[in-house]
Design a protein around this motif. Structure first.
Motif, PDB file in Angstrom:
ATOM      1  N   LEU A 144      -1.138   6.951 -12.309  1.00  0.00           N
ATOM      2  CA  LEU A 144      -1.678   7.496 -11.157  1.00  0.00           C
ATOM      3  C   LEU A 144      -2.454   6.315 -10.326  1.00  0.00           C
ATOM      4  O   LEU A 144      -2.209   6.304  -8.796  1.00  0.00           O
ATOM      5  CB  LEU A 144      -2.921   8.324 -11.244  1.00  0.00           C
ATOM      6  N   ALA A 145      -2.826   5.159 -10.804  1.00  0.00           N
ATOM      7  CA  ALA A 145      -3.461   4.089 -10.022  1.00  0.00           C
ATOM      8  C   ALA A 145      -2.499   3.023  -9.609  1.00  0.00           C
ATOM      9  O   ALA A 145      -2.977   2.021  -8.782  1.00  0.00           O
ATOM     10  CB  ALA A 145      -4.629   3.382 -10.648  1.00  0.00           C
ATOM     11  N   VAL A 146      -1.284   3.054  -9.986  1.00  0.00           N
ATOM     12  CA  VAL A 146      -0.246   2.264  -9.643  1.00  0.00           C
ATOM     13  C   VAL A 146       0.567   2.543  -8.284  1.00  0.00           C
ATOM     14  O   VAL A 146       0.915   3.738  -8.286  1.00  0.00           O
ATOM     15  CB  VAL A 146       0.584   1.910 -10.986  1.00  0.00           C
ATOM     16  N   PRO A 147       0.876   1.717  -7.495  1.00  0.00           N
ATOM     17  CA  PRO A 147       1.400   1.924  -6.251  1.00  0.00           C
ATOM     18  C   PRO A 147       2.999   2.475  -6.714  1.00  0.00           C
ATOM     19  O   PRO A 147       3.307   2.338  -7.700  1.00  0.00           O
ATOM     20  CB  PRO A 147       1.404   0.652  -5.587  1.00  0.00           C
ATOM     21  N   TYR A 148       3.574   3.166  -5.758  1.00  0.00           N
ATOM     22  CA  TYR A 148       4.856   3.621  -5.740  1.00  0.00           C
ATOM     23  C   TYR A 148       5.783   2.403  -6.127  1.00  0.00           C
ATOM     24  O   TYR A 148       7.015   2.784  -6.707  1.00  0.00           O
ATOM     25  CB  TYR A 148       5.230   4.376  -4.505  1.00  0.00           C
ATOM     26  N   ALA A 149       5.689   1.265  -5.557  1.00  0.00           N
ATOM     27  CA  ALA A 149       6.653   0.322  -5.578  1.00  0.00           C
ATOM     28  C   ALA A 149       6.882  -0.189  -7.006  1.00  0.00           C
ATOM     29  O   ALA A 149       7.821  -0.829  -7.447  1.00  0.00           O
ATOM     30  CB  ALA A 149       6.171  -0.968  -4.844  1.00  0.00           C
ATOM     31  N   ALA A 197       0.985  -1.401  -0.030  1.00  0.00           N
ATOM     32  CA  ALA A 197      -0.117   0.041   0.005  1.00  0.00           C
ATOM     33  C   ALA A 197       0.547   1.323  -0.046  1.00  0.00           C
ATOM     34  O   ALA A 197       1.785   1.071   0.599  1.00  0.00           O
ATOM     35  CB  ALA A 197      -0.919  -0.266   1.183  1.00  0.00           C
ATOM     36  N   PRO A 198       0.350   2.227  -0.663  1.00  0.00           N
ATOM     37  CA  PRO A 198       1.233   3.605  -0.620  1.00  0.00           C
ATOM     38  C   PRO A 198       1.177   4.355   0.670  1.00  0.00           C
ATOM     39  O   PRO A 198       0.152   3.869   1.425  1.00  0.00           O
ATOM     40  CB  PRO A 198       0.403   4.394  -1.621  1.00  0.00           C
ATOM     41  N   SER A 199       1.968   5.197   1.020  1.00  0.00           N
ATOM     42  CA  SER A 199       1.816   5.885   2.233  1.00  0.00           C
ATOM     43  C   SER A 199       0.269   6.601   2.623  1.00  0.00           C
ATOM     44  O   SER A 199      -0.262   6.813   1.288  1.00  0.00           O
ATOM     45  CB  SER A 199       2.935   6.913   2.234  1.00  0.00           C
ATOM     46  N   ASN A 200       0.077   6.863   3.477  1.00  0.00           N
ATOM     47  CA  ASN A 200      -1.116   7.502   3.802  1.00  0.00           C
ATOM     48  C   ASN A 200      -1.349   8.935   3.090  1.00  0.00           C
ATOM     49  O   ASN A 200      -0.676   9.728   3.224  1.00  0.00           O
ATOM     50  CB  ASN A 200      -1.337   7.697   5.233  1.00  0.00           C
ATOM     51  N   PRO A 201      -2.421   8.941   2.245  1.00  0.00           N
ATOM     52  CA  PRO A 201      -2.572  10.087   1.616  1.00  0.00           C
ATOM     53  C   PRO A 201      -2.565  11.516   2.336  1.00  0.00           C
ATOM     54  O   PRO A 201      -2.591  12.499   2.118  1.00  0.00           O
ATOM     55  CB  PRO A 201      -3.764   9.958   0.839  1.00  0.00           C
ATOM     56  N   ALA A 202      -3.144  11.234   3.424  1.00  0.00           N
ATOM     57  CA  ALA A 202      -3.699  12.307   4.489  1.00  0.00           C
ATOM     58  C   ALA A 202      -2.229  12.735   4.898  1.00  0.00           C
ATOM     59  O   ALA A 202      -1.975  14.135   5.522  1.00  0.00           O
ATOM     60  CB  ALA A 202      -4.257  12.113   5.464  1.00  0.00           C
ATOM     61  N   THR A 203      -1.050  12.277   4.810  1.00  0.00           N
ATOM     62  CA  THR A 203       0.080  12.702   5.383  1.00  0.00           C
ATOM     63  C   THR A 203       1.261  12.730   4.420  1.00  0.00           C
ATOM     64  O   THR A 203       2.616  13.125   4.811  1.00  0.00           O
ATOM     65  CB  THR A 203       0.742  11.419   6.474  1.00  0.00           C
ATOM     66  N   ARG A 204       1.146  12.628   3.047  1.00  0.00           N
ATOM     67  CA  ARG A 204       1.876  12.825   2.061  1.00  0.00           C
ATOM     68  C   ARG A 204       1.587  14.345   1.074  1.00  0.00           C
ATOM     69  O   ARG A 204       0.521  14.888   1.341  1.00  0.00           O
ATOM     70  CB  ARG A 204       2.235  11.732   1.095  1.00  0.00           C
ATOM     71  N   ALA A 205       2.697  14.645   0.597  1.00  0.00           N
ATOM     72  CA  ALA A 205       2.110  15.589  -0.310  1.00  0.00           C
ATOM     73  C   ALA A 205       1.339  15.586  -1.414  1.00  0.00           C
ATOM     74  O   ALA A 205       1.267  14.334  -1.678  1.00  0.00           O
ATOM     75  CB  ALA A 205       3.379  16.259  -0.857  1.00  0.00           C
ATOM     76  N   PRO A 206       0.510  16.425  -1.859  1.00  0.00           N
ATOM     77  CA  PRO A 206      -0.579  16.322  -2.896  1.00  0.00           C
ATOM     78  C   PRO A 206       0.273  16.005  -4.182  1.00  0.00           C
ATOM     79  O   PRO A 206       1.576  16.400  -4.277  1.00  0.00           O
ATOM     80  CB  PRO A 206      -1.275  17.605  -2.785  1.00  0.00           C
TER      81      PRO A 206
END
Length: 383
Positions: free
Chosen positions: A56-61, A5-14
């Motif tokens: 956009l829909a693909v995880p960072y990994a 899972a990607p990092s929490n959207p609430a804690t990362r930059a837009p």
């Protein structure tokens, strides 16, 4: 097995903006050109591939942006305000990418997701069939196992967006016993159905975009024939016979076609505002108030789309269905209101409002169609 899972959207930059002024101008120009010609909008696809929007829909990994559904819906709406056909192609790409993230094997994740994220590959869904019904319960396209453990797919799919342009198709087929004719159902899809990922260069997959469309004319929406289409078992996405369960989770994702309708409604509102400024109509209180009413329709639709993306309701699947109904109905009302403001200026054949209206109507007919959305919501009340 799913991707990390990607990092929490609430804690990362837009997420950054993906479209610069030149990209936006190119999308708008190609939308008008494709609407006139009825041919697939290759310029729009080139923009989608180059800008990073496809990842956009693909995880960072796996090389993507790890966007959440709120961000996906926002970018789909942004593209739709410029080019409805590009937006629906983008939405379908996200839908397939998300299904692979959720259901893919480790090998599928490693092989497919980097290509989908980089823009090398465009993905498409091939679910619909003539006569199958809006709920996809009575499919005639079949998949049968071969002695070597692979599968042979045979049949035909209709209203496939990005037909002939996509590099991989998520194809829904019947691999088990067909449902009893006329059997009632409250879901989308049926038991005994299976998903397969079919490469666009598979010789058994034949696209046909000769279908003349009234709306979304640049979206390459057409037919896909599967003729002795041979795929490996490793091309199967999810368990055999359990596609209906995967489909049911699609609505839970928060990604909504309402975002496409929202973008089209915003584009129509912008047309009305520009017309009022150019003609000096903002001096009239009645015109200003009418524009405010139309803007309120757009903001209500935006709120419904954003709520679907947040997935914070007790029943996120129903909220997603409501968001499509809300946004498409709002788009219809906005188009009508803008027509009244434009008057005869809006009836010129080349005026973009006519394209926006046709494209918005197409969204209402896309799966799940608005009538099926209503049925799915209404039957949920009895459970």
């Amino acid at each position: 097995m799913t991707a990390p899972a990607p990092s929490n959207p609430a804690t990362r930059a837009p997420l950054p903006e993906f479209l610069d002024p030149a990209d936006r101008s190119r999308l708008a120009a190609s939308a008008a050109a494709a609407d006139r010609s009825g041919r697939p909008d290759l310029d729009a696809v080139a923009v989608l591939r180059r800008t990073g929007l496809l990842g956009l829909a693909v995880p960072y990994a796996y090389g993507g942006a790890g966007a959440d559904p709120v961000e996906l819906n926002r970018h789909v709406a942004e593209v739709a305000a410029l080019n409805g056909s590009a937006a629906i192609m983008l939405f379908q790409h996200y839908a397939v990418s998300s299904r692979i993230v959720e259901q893919g094997t480790p090998d599928q994740l490693a092989d497919l997701l980097p290509r989908l994220a980089s823009g090398e590959w465009l993905a498409a869904s091939a679910w619909s069939e003539t006569g199958a019904g809006a709920d996809k319960r009575n499919l005639s396209t079949t998949g049968r196992r071969t002695e070597g453990g692979g599968w042979v797919l045979d049949g035909a799919k209709s209203f496939t967006t990005s037909a002939g342009l996509a590099d991989v198709y998520l194809v829904l087929v019947r691999t088990g016993q067909a449902p009893v004719a006329g059997a009632a159902g409250t879901g989308y899809g049926a038991a005994g159905q299976t998903f397969f990922l079919v490469r666009g260069d598979n010789p058994g997959l034949v696209p046909d975009t000769s279908l003349p469309l009234a709306g979304m004319r640049g979206s390459a929406t057409g037919f896909v024939s599967l003729r002795d289409c041979r795929v490996a078992d490793t091309d199967r996405l999810g368990p055999a016979g359990e596609a209906a369960a995967i489909i049911a989770r699609v609505r839970e994702s928060g990604a909504t076609l309402g975002a496409v309708a929202l973008g089209l409604a915003q584009a129509a509102l912008d047309c009305a505002h520009d017309h009022a400024v150019t003609r000096g109509l903002l001096a009239h209180q009645a015109v200003r108030h009418r524009l405010v009413d139309l803007a309120t329709e757009v903001e209500a639709a935006r709120a419904a789309v954003e709520r679907a993306g947040r997935r914070d309701s007790a029943d996120p699947g129903t909220t997603t269905l409501h968001s499509k109904l809300c946004a498409t109905a709002a788009a219809d009302r906005v188009m009508t209101g803008v027509e009244q403001i434009l008057g005869s200026a809006g009836y010129a054949e080349a005026h973009p409002l006519n394209r926006y209206r046709r494209d918005a109507r197409a969204v209402a007919l896309m799966g799940p169609t608005n009538d099926l959305c209503r049925e799915l919501v209404s039957t949920s009340w009895t459970r």
